[in-house]
Motif scaffolding. Structure first.
Motif, PDB file in Angstrom:
ATOM      1  N   VAL A 145      31.853  82.557   5.517  1.00 49.56           N
ATOM      2  CA  VAL A 145      31.425  81.186   5.768  1.00 49.56           C
ATOM      3  C   VAL A 145      32.513  80.478   6.576  1.00 49.56           C
ATOM      4  CG1 VAL A 145      30.793  78.969   4.719  1.00 49.56           C
ATOM      5  CG2 VAL A 145      30.060  81.121   3.646  1.00 49.56           C
ATOM      6  N   GLY A 146      32.096  79.672   7.532  1.00 50.77           N
ATOM      7  CA  GLY A 146      33.064  78.994   8.391  1.00 50.77           C
ATOM      8  C   GLY A 146      33.636  79.918   9.450  1.00 50.77           C
ATOM      9  N   GLU A 147      32.860  80.908   9.832  1.00 47.23           N
ATOM     10  CA  GLU A 147      33.338  81.961  10.734  1.00 47.23           C
ATOM     11  C   GLU A 147      32.732  81.811  12.126  1.00 47.23           C
ATOM     12  OE1 GLU A 147      33.206  86.567   9.909  1.00 47.23           O
ATOM     13  OE2 GLU A 147      31.334  85.911  10.868  1.00 47.23           O
ATOM     14  N   LEU A 148      33.584  82.002  13.152  1.00 48.97           N
ATOM     15  CA  LEU A 148      33.142  82.098  14.535  1.00 48.97           C
ATOM     16  C   LEU A 148      33.514  83.487  15.051  1.00 48.97           C
ATOM     17  CD1 LEU A 148      34.354  78.974  14.090  1.00 48.97           C
ATOM     18  CD2 LEU A 148      33.421  78.756  16.394  1.00 48.97           C
ATOM     19  N   SER A 149      32.562  84.150  15.709  1.00 44.97           N
ATOM     20  CA  SER A 149      32.791  85.506  16.186  1.00 44.97           C
ATOM     21  C   SER A 149      32.050  85.732  17.493  1.00 44.97           C
ATOM     22  CB  SER A 149      32.326  86.529  15.137  1.00 44.97           C
ATOM     23  OG  SER A 149      30.919  86.450  14.949  1.00 44.97           O
ATOM     24  N   GLY A 150      32.296  86.903  18.080  1.00 39.98           N
ATOM     25  CA  GLY A 150      31.600  87.325  19.288  1.00 39.98           C
ATOM     26  C   GLY A 150      31.002  88.698  19.041  1.00 39.98           C
ATOM     27  N   HIS A 151      31.353  89.659  19.901  1.00 44.74           N
ATOM     28  CA  HIS A 151      31.067  91.087  19.732  1.00 44.74           C
ATOM     29  C   HIS A 151      29.616  91.474  20.011  1.00 44.74           C
ATOM     30  CE1 HIS A 151      31.404  95.183  18.375  1.00 44.74           C
ATOM     31  NE2 HIS A 151      30.588  94.996  17.359  1.00 44.74           N
ATOM     32  N   LEU A 152      28.643  90.726  19.507  1.00 53.05           N
ATOM     33  CA  LEU A 152      27.249  91.151  19.576  1.00 53.05           C
ATOM     34  C   LEU A 152      26.520  90.692  20.835  1.00 53.05           C
ATOM     35  CD1 LEU A 152      26.374  90.627  15.818  1.00 53.05           C
ATOM     36  CD2 LEU A 152      26.529  92.806  17.015  1.00 53.05           C
ATOM     37  N   HIS A 153      27.119  89.827  21.624  1.00 51.26           N
ATOM     38  CA  HIS A 153      26.516  89.362  22.881  1.00 51.26           C
ATOM     39  C   HIS A 153      25.089  88.835  22.662  1.00 51.26           C
ATOM     40  CE1 HIS A 153      29.203  92.314  25.436  1.00 51.26           C
ATOM     41  NE2 HIS A 153      29.831  91.876  24.356  1.00 51.26           N
ATOM     42  N   PRO A 154      24.880  87.874  21.770  1.00 55.33           N
ATOM     43  CA  PRO A 154      23.513  87.469  21.442  1.00 55.33           C
ATOM     44  C   PRO A 154      22.753  86.840  22.609  1.00 55.33           C
ATOM     45  CG  PRO A 154      25.102  85.925  20.521  1.00 55.33           C
ATOM     46  CD  PRO A 154      25.888  87.091  21.032  1.00 55.33           C
ATOM     47  N   VAL A 155      21.481  87.230  22.713  1.00 58.53           N
ATOM     48  CA  VAL A 155      20.530  86.586  23.613  1.00 58.53           C
ATOM     49  C   VAL A 155      19.276  86.280  22.803  1.00 58.53           C
ATOM     50  CG1 VAL A 155      21.410  87.803  25.644  1.00 58.53           C
ATOM     51  CG2 VAL A 155      19.449  88.732  24.397  1.00 58.53           C
ATOM     52  N   ALA A 156      18.496  85.342  23.283  1.00 56.10           N
ATOM     53  CA  ALA A 156      17.247  85.000  22.610  1.00 56.10           C
ATOM     54  C   ALA A 156      16.147  84.863  23.649  1.00 56.10           C
ATOM     55  CB  ALA A 156      17.386  83.708  21.807  1.00 56.10           C
ATOM     56  N   ALA A 157      14.920  85.114  23.216  1.00 52.80           N
ATOM     57  CA  ALA A 157      13.753  84.965  24.086  1.00 52.80           C
ATOM     58  C   ALA A 157      12.777  83.993  23.449  1.00 52.80           C
ATOM     59  CB  ALA A 157      13.089  86.317  24.318  1.00 52.80           C
ATOM     60  N   VAL A 158      12.246  83.094  24.260  1.00 50.36           N
ATOM     61  CA  VAL A 158      11.223  82.152  23.801  1.00 50.36           C
ATOM     62  C   VAL A 158      10.092  82.150  24.822  1.00 50.36           C
ATOM     63  CG1 VAL A 158      12.825  80.674  22.524  1.00 50.36           C
ATOM     64  CG2 VAL A 158      12.355  80.203  24.932  1.00 50.36           C
TER      65      VAL A 158
END
Length: 227
Positions: A145-158
């Motif tokens: 909790v309270g965590e900021l991260s990267g690594h996964l390169h998130p994208v989203a589609a709508v």
């Protein structure tokens, strides 16, 4: 539309570039620069335009100029591999050193691609960082909790009238925030993939980056990629 995210009392502002701003701390956060990814692929016979480092550093320099942060946190995989620094062109080396020299506190968080970021570019190297109520690391930890991260390169589609939009995004569930990749050639993974969604609370939201703006969508509006 207000796209500010509040994480453990900290107000965080997503920038259309894919960076995150913590105004109260004058802090700029970026993830997954992947400098010299193009040259790494070229060395293996997969030819990509050799300008990704220049493009990424140009966007980062614009942010530093515009926002004048006192602190910059790079959330790992800043360099695509252990030999990335040796492949950088002299002009890019100079530009990166100039950038780190203009910021009072530049922090390189280690990643899986750069467990030992190259020295000689200024700044400090850490495995992770806790700053006030927040923890900054490369890979998200289940239950944190309270965590900021990267690594996964998130994208989203709508799906919007007449078309489907698929772009980089911030993934946020109120307790955890996963940043999009900032690097020019970084690519992305749909947030509905179990590798991403499995780390987030069921009712997470995304802050989608499209047409120079940040657009907020609940999970219920998102579209999976086709198999």
């Amino acid at each position: 539309m207000d796209t500010t995210m509040t994480l453990r009392g900290a107000a965080l502002a997503p920038d259309p570039s894919g960076a995150l701003v913590w105004p109260a701390e004058r802090t700029l956060v970026v993830a997954d620069l992947h400098l010299e990814k193009g040259s790494a692929f070229a060395a293996r016979g997969r030819m990509l335009p050799p300008y990704d480092t220049r493009a990424t550093l140009g966007r980062l320099a614009e942010l530093v100029e515009r926002l004048a942060p006192e602190r910059v946190i790079c959330l790992g995989d800043s360099f695509h591999d252990r030999r990335a620094a040796s492949r950088m062109e002299a002009g890019d080396v100079t530009r990166l050193r100039d950038l780190t020299g203009r910021v009072a506190d530049w922090l390189w968080v280690t990643g899986n691609h750069d467990p030992e970021p190259p020295e000689g570019f200024g700044g400090r190297i850490l495995d992770e960082l806790t700053l006030g109520p927040l923890t900054f690391r490369h890979e998200a930890v289940p239950g944190a909790v309270g965590e900021l991260s990267g690594h996964l390169h998130p994208v989203a589609a709508v799906v919007v009238p007449g078309r489907r939009v698929r772009e980089r995004c911030f993934a946020f569930d109120g307790g955890k925030l996963i940043l999009p990749a900032f690097g020019a050639f970084a690519g992305g993974l749909n947030v509905l993939d179990p590798a991403v969604s499995g780390l987030l609370a069921a009712r997470f939201e995304v802050h989608l980056l499209a047409r120079g703006k940040v657009h907020r969508f609940p999970r219920s509006r998102l579209s999976p990629d086709k198999a």
